[in-house]
Scaffold this active site. Structure first.
Site, PDB file in Angstrom:
ATOM      1  N   TYR A 173      19.879  14.909 -95.945  1.00 42.42           N
ATOM      2  CA  TYR A 173      19.833  13.752 -95.040  1.00 42.42           C
ATOM      3  C   TYR A 173      18.535  13.796 -94.228  1.00 42.42           C
ATOM      4  O   TYR A 173      17.820  12.802 -94.114  1.00 42.42           O
ATOM      5  CB  TYR A 173      21.061  13.784 -94.123  1.00 42.42           C
ATOM      6  CG  TYR A 173      21.201  12.604 -93.200  1.00 42.42           C
ATOM      7  CD1 TYR A 173      21.410  11.323 -93.697  1.00 42.42           C
ATOM      8  CD2 TYR A 173      21.128  12.771 -91.814  1.00 42.42           C
ATOM      9  CE1 TYR A 173      21.550  10.238 -92.834  1.00 42.42           C
ATOM     10  CE2 TYR A 173      21.271  11.691 -90.954  1.00 42.42           C
ATOM     11  CZ  TYR A 173      21.479  10.428 -91.476  1.00 42.42           C
ATOM     12  OH  TYR A 173      21.605   9.361 -90.630  1.00 42.42           O
ATOM     13  N   LYS A 214      15.482  11.064 -94.123  1.00 42.54           N
ATOM     14  CA  LYS A 214      15.091  10.357 -92.895  1.00 42.54           C
ATOM     15  C   LYS A 214      13.656  10.695 -92.501  1.00 42.54           C
ATOM     16  O   LYS A 214      12.953   9.867 -91.913  1.00 42.54           O
ATOM     17  CB  LYS A 214      16.075  10.685 -91.759  1.00 42.54           C
ATOM     18  CG  LYS A 214      17.455  10.051 -91.966  1.00 42.54           C
ATOM     19  CD  LYS A 214      17.374   8.523 -91.962  1.00 42.54           C
ATOM     20  CE  LYS A 214      18.712   7.847 -92.094  1.00 42.54           C
ATOM     21  NZ  LYS A 214      18.618   6.372 -92.104  1.00 42.54           N
TER      22      LYS A 214
END
Ligand SMILES: NC(=O)c1ccc[n+]([C@@H]2O[C@H](COP(=O)([O-])OP(=O)(O)OC[C@H]3O[C@@H](n4cnc5c(N)ncnc54)[C@H](OP(=O)(O)O)[C@@H]3O)[C@@H](O)[C@H]2O)c1
Length: 283
Positions: free
Chosen positions: A149, A153
């Site tokens: 993740y 990002k």
């Protein structure tokens, strides 16, 4: 009144933001996938709140192109795009197959790139408009078991920062909202590694991490996703050319630390660009 396209508007921040913008009189196009199937009921609820629903799967360039075309056909313009659709994956990095890693990059990185690719010819022609990315504090930090993740990002943050420099000459803005954890459907929709024999060696540490996260989430007042929606609304309504590049929605100590990291990153960008003799190309 602004014309706004919000991706991933079926749940969570996307839905709250779409409804908040519509309540304030903006014409909101809520990008929702599978409008005729799984998300049919949500789509009807959004419509009853004055939101226009468009089919939009960010994994598909043709879908992104069609959604933007529908907005422009209806309103003749597009003022703001909120690139919100995204997913969380949790687990030790080793346990994810290359195909699973591609899955998260596809939605969290290629997704916003596809939507931007669809929208930018319109924004450039207008000589105005804003791309607003739903980033995350995770784009600034890395910690165990949320590495995929964080990588996604951080990657999309690099795109947003690049767009800031590339699009300014066209009068188009690129900004981000980086939020702390909030109770949306992100946990329920999170992906996990399929190869459990690869997870097993990390079991004790991984489970300890998850229970610490849950203990903290239960012990404090859950944040209200409307705090993040408010940040999107403010950015949409600001006059062109005045929007801050980054809005960090987090408790003060985290916000201040990430702001300091961002300031240092800007200084590093300036120094490297100067070293390369290209600093005049920065905004
Ligand atoms: N919640 C947090 O703690 C937090 C903090 C910082 C940033 N964020 C970011 O906020 C954004 C929204 O997440 P959320 O927390 O609101 O989670 P959420 O409630 O799970 O919402 C995610 C949304 O993305 C949509 N989506 C997923 N894949 C898609 C695709 N291929 N095409 C179109 N839409 C797709 C989902 O649609 P379906 O219903 O069709 O699956 C859903 O509407 C994400 O980018 C996330 O990284 C979340």
């Amino acid at each position: 009144m602004r014309t706004v396209l919000v991706t991933g508007a079926s749940t969570g921040f996307g839905r709250v933001t779409a409804e908040a913008l519509a309540q304030r009189g903006h014409h909101v196009f809520a990008g929702v996938r599978d409008v005729g199937g799984r998300n049919e009921k949500v789509a009807a609820e959004l419509r009853s709140g004055g939101v226009t629903v468009v089919e939009l799967d960010v994994l598909d360039q043709a879908s992104a192109d069609a959604a933007v075309a529908a907005v422009v056909e209806a309103d003749g313009r597009l003022d703001a795009v909120i690139n919100n659709a995204g997913r969380m994956f949790a687990g030790p990095v080793e346990a994810f197959t290359a195909a699973e890693i591609q899955t998260i990059l596809d939605v969290n990185v290629l997704g916003p790139a596809r939507v931007a690719r669809a929208a930018l010819p319109v924004l450039r022609r207008q000589g105005r408009g804003v791309l607003i990315q739903n980033g995350s504090l995770a784009g600034w930090v890395a910690m165990p078991y949320t590495g995929l993740y964080a990588a996604s990002k951080a990657a999309v943050k690099a795109l947003v920062e690049t767009w800031h420099h590339e699009l300014a000459p066209f009068g188009v803005e690129s900004v981000t909202v980086d939020a702390a954890p909030y109770p949306t459907n992100i946990g329920a929709n999170a992906g996990s590694p399929s190869e459990l024999d690869r997870v097993a060696p990390y079991g004790t540490n991984f489970n300890g991490f998850l229970s610490d996260v849950m203990r903290r989430a239960r012990s404090s007042e859950p944040g209200d996703p409307r705090e993040v929606a408010d940040a999107f609304v403010r950015l949409v309504e600001m006059p062109d050319g005045t929007r801050p590049r980054r809005t960090i929605v987090a408790p003060v100590s985290e916000r201040d630390a990430v702001t300091a990291a961002a300031t240092a990153a800007d200084a590093a960008t300036g120094a490297v660009a100067t070293g390369m003799g290209v600093d005049s190309h920065l905004v």
